[in-house]
Design a protein around this motif. Structure first.
Motif, PDB file in Angstrom:
ATOM      1  N   SER A 130       0.867  -1.177   0.000  1.00 40.07           N
ATOM      2  CA  SER A 130       0.000   0.000   0.000  1.00 40.07           C
ATOM      3  C   SER A 130       0.902   1.225   0.000  1.00 40.07           C
ATOM      4  N   GLY A 132       1.040   5.519   0.232  1.00 39.47           N
ATOM      5  CA  GLY A 132       0.419   6.802   0.528  1.00 39.47           C
ATOM      6  C   GLY A 132       1.380   7.908   0.141  1.00 39.47           C
ATOM      7  N   TRP A 134       1.720  12.240  -0.067  1.00 40.59           N
ATOM      8  CA  TRP A 134       1.169  13.532   0.304  1.00 40.59           C
ATOM      9  C   TRP A 134       2.048  14.617  -0.298  1.00 40.59           C
ATOM     10  N   ARG A 152       1.923   2.461 -10.393  1.00 38.16           N
ATOM     11  CA  ARG A 152       1.297   1.141 -10.177  1.00 38.16           C
ATOM     12  C   ARG A 152       1.896   0.101 -11.137  1.00 38.16           C
ATOM     13  N   GLU A 164      -3.301  -0.557  -2.805  1.00 36.95           N
ATOM     14  CA  GLU A 164      -3.841   0.799  -2.803  1.00 36.95           C
ATOM     15  C   GLU A 164      -2.729   1.800  -3.055  1.00 36.95           C
ATOM     16  N   HIS A 166      -2.715   5.869  -2.486  1.00 36.39           N
ATOM     17  CA  HIS A 166      -3.497   6.994  -1.971  1.00 36.39           C
ATOM     18  C   HIS A 166      -2.693   8.269  -2.179  1.00 36.39           C
ATOM     19  N   LEU A 167      -3.280   9.276  -2.798  1.00 37.43           N
ATOM     20  CA  LEU A 167      -2.628  10.558  -3.032  1.00 37.43           C
ATOM     21  C   LEU A 167      -3.456  11.647  -2.381  1.00 37.43           C
ATOM     22  N   ALA A 168      -2.794  12.504  -1.597  1.00 40.00           N
ATOM     23  CA  ALA A 168      -3.518  13.568  -0.906  1.00 40.00           C
ATOM     24  C   ALA A 168      -2.667  14.833  -0.854  1.00 40.00           C
TER      25      ALA A 168
END
Length: 188
Positions: A130, A132, A134, A152, A164, A166-168
């Protein structure tokens, strides 16, 4: 403590423009970098060093971790990327009730133009990953968002199962609520 990258320092210090002076500066900076690595390695031994004096059967308070900093060069500028690698033995049990593989977490951060500060958390359990990410700049988030498919594909080409990505925008939540620190304050 959470980790954070250090933006590049501008090279206008002693020796700028003078080859002999630049050589002295490079030597001093190299010695300082090696000293930071040595201190980082000593600091990373904390839980293991404590284990030698711990009574048998007593559990470790925190999972082992290794924190270190590496220079990153981009567009002629050198910034500092900070990394933390943790291994959590308390992985979730598998579906068959057997203990699952430990979870490895890699946190890293860097601050280089044109993206600005980027923070990442990779969690790997067995072959399942996974990710993440930011970013502290809106335009960097948009650029990275456009490239998530390439990330990916590259991870899956390395035979990892990507659960997963996740981009924030903003900063990641602190792992333990403390502020980010560096081993050496280079601002002075």
């Amino acid at each position: 403590a959470s980790i954070q990258g250090e933006a590049p320092a501008i090279g206008h210090g002693p020796g700028a423009g003078d080859p002999v002076g630049q050589g002295r500066v490079v030597r001093q900076e190299t010695e300082a970098a090696l000293a930071r690595m040595l201190l980082s390695q000593y600091a990373s031994l904390g839980p293991e060093a404590e284990a030698a004096g711990r009574p048998a059967g007593q559990e470790r308070a925190q999972p082992p971790q290794w924190t270190f900093e590496l220079p990153i060069v981009a567009r002629g500028e050198t910034g500092i990327a900070q990394f933390r690698i943790e291994r959590d033995e308390r992985g979730r049990s598998g579906r068959d009730g057997k203990p699952a593989a430990p979870v490895w977490r890699v946190r890293f951060a860097f601050d280089l133009e044109p993206f600005g500060a980027i923070h990442a958390l990779l969690s790997l359990q067995g072959e399942h990953l996974s990710v993440g990410l930011w970013t502290e700049r809106v335009e960097a988030a948009a650029q990275l968002g456009a490239e998530v498919g390439l990330l990916r594909d590259a991870l899956e080409a390395a035979r990892l199962t990507v659960d997963e990505i996740h981009l924030a925008e903003g900063r990641p939540p602190a792992a333990d609520g403390r502020a980010a620190t560096h081993f050496v304050d280079r601002s002075a």
